[in-house]
Structures are given as structure tokens and as C-alpha cells.
Design a protein around this motif. Structure first.
Motif, PDB file in Angstrom:
ATOM      1  N   GLU A  44      -2.580  39.014  60.498  1.00  0.00           N
ATOM      2  CA  GLU A  44      -1.894  37.936  59.778  1.00  0.00           C
ATOM      3  C   GLU A  44      -1.085  38.488  58.597  1.00  0.00           C
ATOM      4  O   GLU A  44       0.028  38.037  58.329  1.00  0.00           O
ATOM      5  N   LEU A  45      -1.661  39.459  57.894  1.00  0.00           N
ATOM      6  CA  LEU A  45      -0.952  40.051  56.757  1.00  0.00           C
ATOM      7  C   LEU A  45       0.164  40.973  57.221  1.00  0.00           C
ATOM      8  O   LEU A  45       1.130  41.190  56.493  1.00  0.00           O
ATOM      9  N   GLY A  46       0.027  41.512  58.422  1.00  0.00           N
ATOM     10  CA  GLY A  46       1.019  42.432  58.976  1.00  0.00           C
ATOM     11  C   GLY A  46       0.490  43.853  58.989  1.00  0.00           C
ATOM     12  O   GLY A  46       0.442  44.508  57.936  1.00  0.00           O
ATOM     13  N   GLY A  47       0.059  44.327  60.144  1.00  0.00           N
ATOM     14  CA  GLY A  47      -0.505  45.669  60.236  1.00  0.00           C
ATOM     15  C   GLY A  47       0.441  46.743  59.751  1.00  0.00           C
ATOM     16  O   GLY A  47       0.008  47.768  59.200  1.00  0.00           O
ATOM     17  N   ASP A  48       1.753  46.499  59.912  1.00  0.00           N
ATOM     18  CA  ASP A  48       2.726  47.514  59.498  1.00  0.00           C
ATOM     19  C   ASP A  48       2.936  47.544  57.985  1.00  0.00           C
ATOM     20  O   ASP A  48       3.679  48.388  57.480  1.00  0.00           O
ATOM     21  N   THR A  49       2.271  46.656  57.246  1.00  0.00           N
ATOM     22  CA  THR A  49       2.362  46.701  55.787  1.00  0.00           C
ATOM     23  C   THR A  49       1.260  47.582  55.182  1.00  0.00           C
ATOM     24  O   THR A  49       1.243  47.792  53.974  1.00  0.00           O
TER      25      THR A  49
END
Length: 452
Positions: free
Chosen positions: A115-120
């Protein structure tokens, strides 16, 4: 978790996320949050964050300090009693074992990360928490060991940054001029954990590990010989004696060492912000001169591993299998988004952001962290002390963070290898000329076989 369950949880999570930022949210629930950050000032900051979360969500959070050395025993006992807290802030060594034991809910952690974005997130921090279907826990903060070096002297001699065995050895030849300047201050005190950490860093740099997924593995003779030869080179460019972190820092601070290996906790001291460890390169203990002359390297490579590695320490939020899952997920999401700068501010000199930004601003949290004040007796943000390129190097080390045994699920076994101090002892004996490199590798493999 099947697709129907995943869909239901995502739907519920969406409701909680909406409620989290909605003024009308009301909840009578109380989450229990265990934290190893138990120093009074750090604990107070976490309680303030809990209050902020309650205002947004209506969910109370009880912040419960737990001494890190007691964490494993308490978690095991609570699991047996069916009385785990909802969220645990914990060090790397518990993440995969707790997931395997059923203490952590990997599905919940994976959903939060997605949800937070794995790429972040820093790839290395995620990799060290990877389980077959996702992630055991959510990485929060971390740091990597660094080669700290006199960039001014490197620039003067037109030397490449010391990011490889070859570049370090070239710099030794150009800069080692004792007693005015030692090329390095290598860790040589066998019974100090500092030597264990430095050696693991150097072994990782050349792609050498004493463990694999099946357990203890014999060390590759060629790669390990390269490590031994490199370590002997830096030891020969060091002062005599039993050396560990204390001498490394003192000699570098006095302007008598071109390179050392240290943790980032040296960064505020370098800039004269801590009276108990002042730079002595000049007569002003508050001077920032040495900081201005310093460069760092986090990713370090050997000849058999050109991609290199960084020795990393990462901390995680674990959502437990006894948790109020949806509210626990909401609390972690908040702590890693709107509340993330406050999470890092608990101790910014040792909490580097493993989440760099969000989907709209990929450097949001890195920039915010760099402006947080560090220091003890005086305060200043890292962005005021060091150039932007150096800040990026500090943070990017977590992209390549590694530790023996983590990727193979053998961290506990690797810890037994480290705690035996047999590698430390045999490396020191090689440095002292007791045996040649080939015989030293054989002796290491014999010692490893006994651990297995």
C-alpha cells in the motif's frame, strides 16, 4: 492468504485508512506497542506520536518500553500465552525467526508495504525481511557501516574514493606516512565485537559468507585469500597494538589516519557536536573543519564481488498474529507516512530513512530527515554539516545492506560463528605471520565445521 481473504482485508484496510484521516473517526480500541527505544526522551517522543495517531484515528496506543536484551524471551512467553502486543519495533535478528515461529503476520506486513509502495523502500532493507510470499515485517530505519576517509587528501593526490579493495590499497601507498599519517586503523583486537563487524563488512564486500541455506559452508579459498591479503594490507598500514573503535576514532579525529571503518554515529562527533568525543585536529573542539574534509563510502567491493555490499543494521515494525490487524496496520501506515519524520526524529543520527519518499515525491523523507537536528551538546542538521552528495551516499548504503545468513534464513547460525570469534583470532594470527593464507583458510574451515 487466499484471494478472497486478501480482498476483504484490503477493503477493511481502505476503510481504516479513510478513517485515519477523517475527522469523524471514533474507536474505543487500544493498541499495545512494544518498543526497544526506551530512553526517556525517545519514549516521550513515541508517546507524543501515539497521541497524534489517536487524534486522527480514535485508536489509543499504549507505548510499552522493552529492554532489547529481554525482547526475545518476552515475545516467546507472550506468544505462548496468546498475549502478544499488536506491534513490535524490533531489530533485524528477530524478524525472520519470529515469522517462522508464527509470531509475526507476514500477510499484514506485506499489505502495508504494498500500500505504501514497495519501490519507496530501500531494497536491501526489504530483502533482509523477505519470506516466500512477501515480507515478515515493515522496515523502519537503519544504518550501514562506512569507510570514513580524508577526502581532501584523496583529492589532493587525485585518488579514487576507497570503494574497493584496489582503491584502498592504492590510497595506502600514497598516504601512509607514519607517525604523521597512518593509511588505515584496522580492527585487530580479537575479543572486541568491533573487529567482528569490520571483518564481516570486508568478507561481504568480496562475496564471502560462512553460511548458506543448508547451514555452515566451507569458505572459498580464492575469495577468502583475497580478503586475508586485503586485511593484512590495511593492518600493516595501521599502528601497532590491539586496535578497536576507540583508537580508530581518536587517530582519525587527531588528523593522523587517512581511512577508518566506523558507524554513522561518528557523523555528529566529526562536526564537534559532542563534548565527550571532540575532534582534535585543531585547538577548537567545536570545529567543523574535519567534517568538511571527510568523505564516506557505504558500498564496498572486492575483486570477486564487483557489485559490493554494505554491512547494515535495520529495525522493523512487526504486526503480530495476536494483533487487532486492521488498526495495527493503520498505526504502522501512519508511522511510515504522515508520522514518519517524527519516527526518524527519535534519534536521527542513527535512524536513516529506509523509506525515501512516497509515490508523489520520491525523496520526501530523505530530505526531511537530513534537516533534523543531530548532536548532543550542540545541535545541527546533517544537511548543514555535509554536502548533498554525502547525504545521498549515507542513505543509499541501505540499498545494498547485507548481513551473513539473512538471505539464507541462517542469521542465528551466522551469529554463532561471529560469537565464537574464531575468524577474528585466525585473521589476527595470519596478520601476525603465524601461518600463510592457504593454511589460514583451512584453519577457518576446520573451526567452522566444529560449529556445525
Amino acid at each position: 492468504m487466499n484471494n478472497q481473504q486478501a480482498g476483504k482485508r484490503r477493503w477493511l484496510a481502505g476503510i481504516v485508512l479513510t478513517a485515519l484521516f477523517g475527522a469523524s473517526s471514533v474507536s474505543a480500541e487500544t493498541l499495545r506497542f512494544w518498543t526497544t527505544e526506551e530512553q526517556p526522551e525517545r519514549l516521550e517522543r513515541q508517546k507524543e506520536m501515539a497521541q497524534d495517531f489517536e487524534k486522527l484515528s480514535g485508536t489509543k496506543v499504549e507505548v510499552i518500553p522493552v529492554t532489547e536484551s529481554d525482547l526475545g524471551t518476552r515475545a516467546t512467553a507472550a506468544f505462548s500465552a496468546g498475549d502478544l502486543p499488536d506491534v513490535i519495533y524490533h531489530p533485524l535478528q528477530y524478524t525472520l525467526p519470529w515469522s517462522e515461529a508464527g509470531i509475526l503476520d507476514a500477510d499484514a506486513a506485506t499489505e502495508v508495504i504494498e500500500e505504501l509502495g514497495g519501490d519507496t523502500f530501500a531494497p536491501g532493507a526489504l530483502q533482509m525481511a523477505t519470506v516466500p510470499d512477501g515480507y515478515a515485517a515493515i522496515p523502519v530505519d537503519g544504518w550501514t557501516q562506512m569507510i570514513v576517509y580524508r577526502k581532501d587528501l584523496f583529492d589532493e593526490k587525485k585518488l579514487a574514493a576507497p570503494d574497493s579493495f584496489a582503491n584502498v590499497v592504492a590510497a595506502l601507498k600514497a598516504l601512509h606516512n607514519p607517525p604523521e599519517m597512518f593509511g588505515f586503523v584496522a580492527a585487530t583486537k580479537v575479543d572486541e565485537n568491533f573487529m567482528s563487524q569490520v571483518l564481516e563488512h570486508v568478507f561481504l564486500a568480496n562475496g564471502v559468507s560462512p553460511v548458506n541455506k543448508d547451514g555452515i559452508q566451507m569458505l572459498d579459498k580464492k575469495k577468502t585469500t583475497e580478503v586475508l591479503d586485503f586485511y593484512k594490507a590495511i593492518a600493516n598500514a595501521s599502528p601497532d597494538g590491539e586496535l578497536y573503535w576507540k583508537q580508530s576514532r581518536e587517530l582519525y579525529f587527531a588528523g593522523k589516519a587517512a581511512m577508518i571503518i566506523w558507524s554513522p554515529f561518528i557523523l555528529d562527533e566529526l562536526a564537534g557536536l559532542r563534548d565527550s568525543a571532540p575532534p582534535t585536529i585543531n585547538s577548537d573542539p567545536t570545529s567543523r573543519e574535519l567534517a568538511s574534509k571527510t568523505g564516506i563510502v557505504t558500498r564496498f567491493s572486492g575483486p570477486s564481488n564487483p557489485d559490493g555490499a554494505a554491512w547494515g543494521d535495520v529495525r522493523y515494525f512487526g504486526i503480530t498474529t495476536d494483533a487487532d490487524i486492521d488498526n495495527a496496520m493503520a498505526f504502522v501506515r501512519y508511522s511510515m507516512s504522515d508520522g514518519y519524520t517524527n519516527t526518524l526524529a527519535i534519534a536521527p543520527e542513527g535512524k536513516f530513512p529506509v523509506r525515501r519518499g512516497d509515490e508523489t515525491n520520491p525523496t520526501l523523507y530523505t530530505e526531511a530527515w537530513s534537516k533534523l537536528p543531530v548532536g548532543v551538546d550542540r545541535k545541527a542538521p546533517l544537511s548543514e554539516l555535509y554536502e548533498a552528495e554525502m547525504i545521498e551516499e549515507i542513505v543509499s548504503g541501505l540499498n545494498n545492506a547485507q548481513r551473513w545468513g539473512v538471505a539464507d534464513g541462517q542469521l542465528a547460525l551466522a551469529s554463532r560463528v561471529i560469537n565464537s570469534q574464531s575468524i577474528n583470532r585466525l585473521v589476527r594470527e595470519y596478520i601476525d605471520g603465524k601461518r600463510d593464507a592457504s593454511s589460514t583458510v583451512d584453519a577457518m574451515n576446520k573451526a567452522l565445521a566444529e560449529i556445525q
